[in-house]
Design a protein around this motif. Structure first.
Motif, PDB file in Angstrom:
ATOM      1  N   SER A   2       0.808  -1.086  -0.077  1.00 47.80           N
ATOM      2  CA  SER A   2      -0.013  -0.055   0.149  1.00 47.80           C
ATOM      3  C   SER A   2       0.868   1.097  -0.179  1.00 47.80           C
ATOM      4  CB  SER A   2      -0.931   0.078   1.273  1.00 47.80           C
ATOM      5  OG  SER A   2      -0.167   0.118   2.403  1.00 47.80           O
ATOM      6  N   GLU A   3       0.171   2.382  -0.384  1.00 49.01           N
ATOM      7  CA  GLU A   3       0.920   3.684  -0.404  1.00 49.01           C
ATOM      8  C   GLU A   3       1.237   4.034   0.755  1.00 49.01           C
ATOM      9  OE1 GLU A   3       0.437   7.757  -2.679  1.00 49.01           O
ATOM     10  OE2 GLU A   3      -0.410   6.277  -3.565  1.00 49.01           O
ATOM     11  N   THR A   4       0.280   3.657   1.700  1.00 55.06           N
ATOM     12  CA  THR A   4       0.445   4.327   3.231  1.00 55.06           C
ATOM     13  C   THR A   4       1.868   3.524   3.788  1.00 55.06           C
ATOM     14  OG1 THR A   4      -0.933   2.628   4.109  1.00 55.06           O
ATOM     15  CG2 THR A   4      -1.870   4.852   3.671  1.00 55.06           C
ATOM     16  N   TYR A   5       2.173   2.291   3.539  1.00 57.39           N
ATOM     17  CA  TYR A   5       3.283   1.860   3.858  1.00 57.39           C
ATOM     18  C   TYR A   5       4.455   2.582   3.597  1.00 57.39           C
ATOM     19  CZ  TYR A   5       6.949  -1.923   4.718  1.00 57.39           C
ATOM     20  OH  TYR A   5       7.932  -2.415   4.884  1.00 57.39           O
ATOM     21  N   MET A   8       4.696   5.885   5.056  1.00 57.56           N
ATOM     22  CA  MET A   8       5.227   5.518   6.568  1.00 57.56           C
ATOM     23  C   MET A   8       6.868   5.105   6.915  1.00 57.56           C
ATOM     24  SD  MET A   8       4.099   2.653   9.395  1.00 57.56           S
ATOM     25  CE  MET A   8       5.128   1.335   8.390  1.00 57.56           C
ATOM     26  N   LYS A   9       7.253   4.662   5.659  1.00 60.50           N
ATOM     27  CA  LYS A   9       8.729   4.361   5.712  1.00 60.50           C
ATOM     28  C   LYS A   9       9.598   5.610   5.410  1.00 60.50           C
ATOM     29  CE  LYS A   9       9.900   0.315   6.629  1.00 60.50           C
ATOM     30  NZ  LYS A   9      10.518  -0.045   7.834  1.00 60.50           N
ATOM     31  N   ASP A  35      13.811  -4.854   1.886  1.00 62.40           N
ATOM     32  CA  ASP A  35      12.336  -5.175   2.191  1.00 62.40           C
ATOM     33  C   ASP A  35      11.773  -4.880   0.723  1.00 62.40           C
ATOM     34  OD1 ASP A  35       9.519  -4.948   2.533  1.00 62.40           O
ATOM     35  OD2 ASP A  35       9.913  -3.269   3.850  1.00 62.40           O
ATOM     36  N   GLN A  37       8.694  -5.402  -0.336  1.00 65.95           N
ATOM     37  CA  GLN A  37       7.437  -4.637  -0.303  1.00 65.95           C
ATOM     38  C   GLN A  37       7.654  -3.069  -0.579  1.00 65.95           C
ATOM     39  OE1 GLN A  37       4.897  -5.056   2.902  1.00 65.95           O
ATOM     40  NE2 GLN A  37       3.122  -4.088   2.421  1.00 65.95           N
ATOM     41  N   LEU A  38       8.781  -2.425   0.093  1.00 70.91           N
ATOM     42  CA  LEU A  38       8.926  -1.169   0.056  1.00 70.91           C
ATOM     43  C   LEU A  38       9.510  -0.759  -1.289  1.00 70.91           C
ATOM     44  CD1 LEU A  38       9.400   1.562   1.144  1.00 70.91           C
ATOM     45  CD2 LEU A  38      11.740   0.640   2.410  1.00 70.91           C
TER      46      LEU A  38
END
Length: 142
Positions: A2-5, A8-9, A35, A37-38
């Motif tokens: 997700s874009e929020t992840y 957040m990072k 990571d 996902q990132l």
């Protein structure tokens, strides 16, 4: 993914870098390498450009993936470097020119576009004409 992840990072890296954008970038890059996902979240907006550039490099014959540092070759693999350009010897050059139907003499001036070299008596007259024209255009106009 997700874009929020990703957001957040990014904020976490900025906080850890204490206002230094360069340091935050280095931190985020290190995290992205560890990571997946990132990494996917960061690359998703740029994927079209990345793939387009890779296809263009492959089409032009360049390396498919630009290397940041030379990687160690696996055992038994050979490096694919372009061979160094070879210089032709005088004999090889003469053989090539002879096949083309001409002769190559080192002491002769080059003949450009198949035209013979200019005659020396014509060049003196031509030079005087050009000087006269230049002088006519160089006069001050009132």
């Amino acid at each position: 993914m997700s874009e929020t992840y990703v957001t957040m990072k990014i904020r976490e890296a900025m906080a850890q870098a204490q206002g230094s954008r360069a340091q935050a970038q280095r931190i985020l890059m290190a995290w992205a390498l560890a990571d997946e996902q990132l990494m996917r979240g960061l690359c998703k907006p740029f994927l079209k450009g990345i793939t387009g550039a890779a296809i263009e490099r492959a089409y032009r014959g360049g390396p498919a993936v630009p290397a940041m540092a030379p990687a160690a070759a696996p055992s038994g693999a050979t490096s694919r470097r372009a061979p160094a350009p070879q210089r032709l010897t005088q004999a090889q050059l003469d053989a090539i020119v002879a096949r083309m139907g001409g002769t190559r003499l080192a002491n002769q001036p080059p003949i450009l576009n198949g035209a013979p070299p200019p005659k020396s008596e014509g060049t003196v007259k031509q030079a005087a004409s050009v000087k006269a024209l230049a002088a006519a255009f160089h006069r001050k106009k009132f």
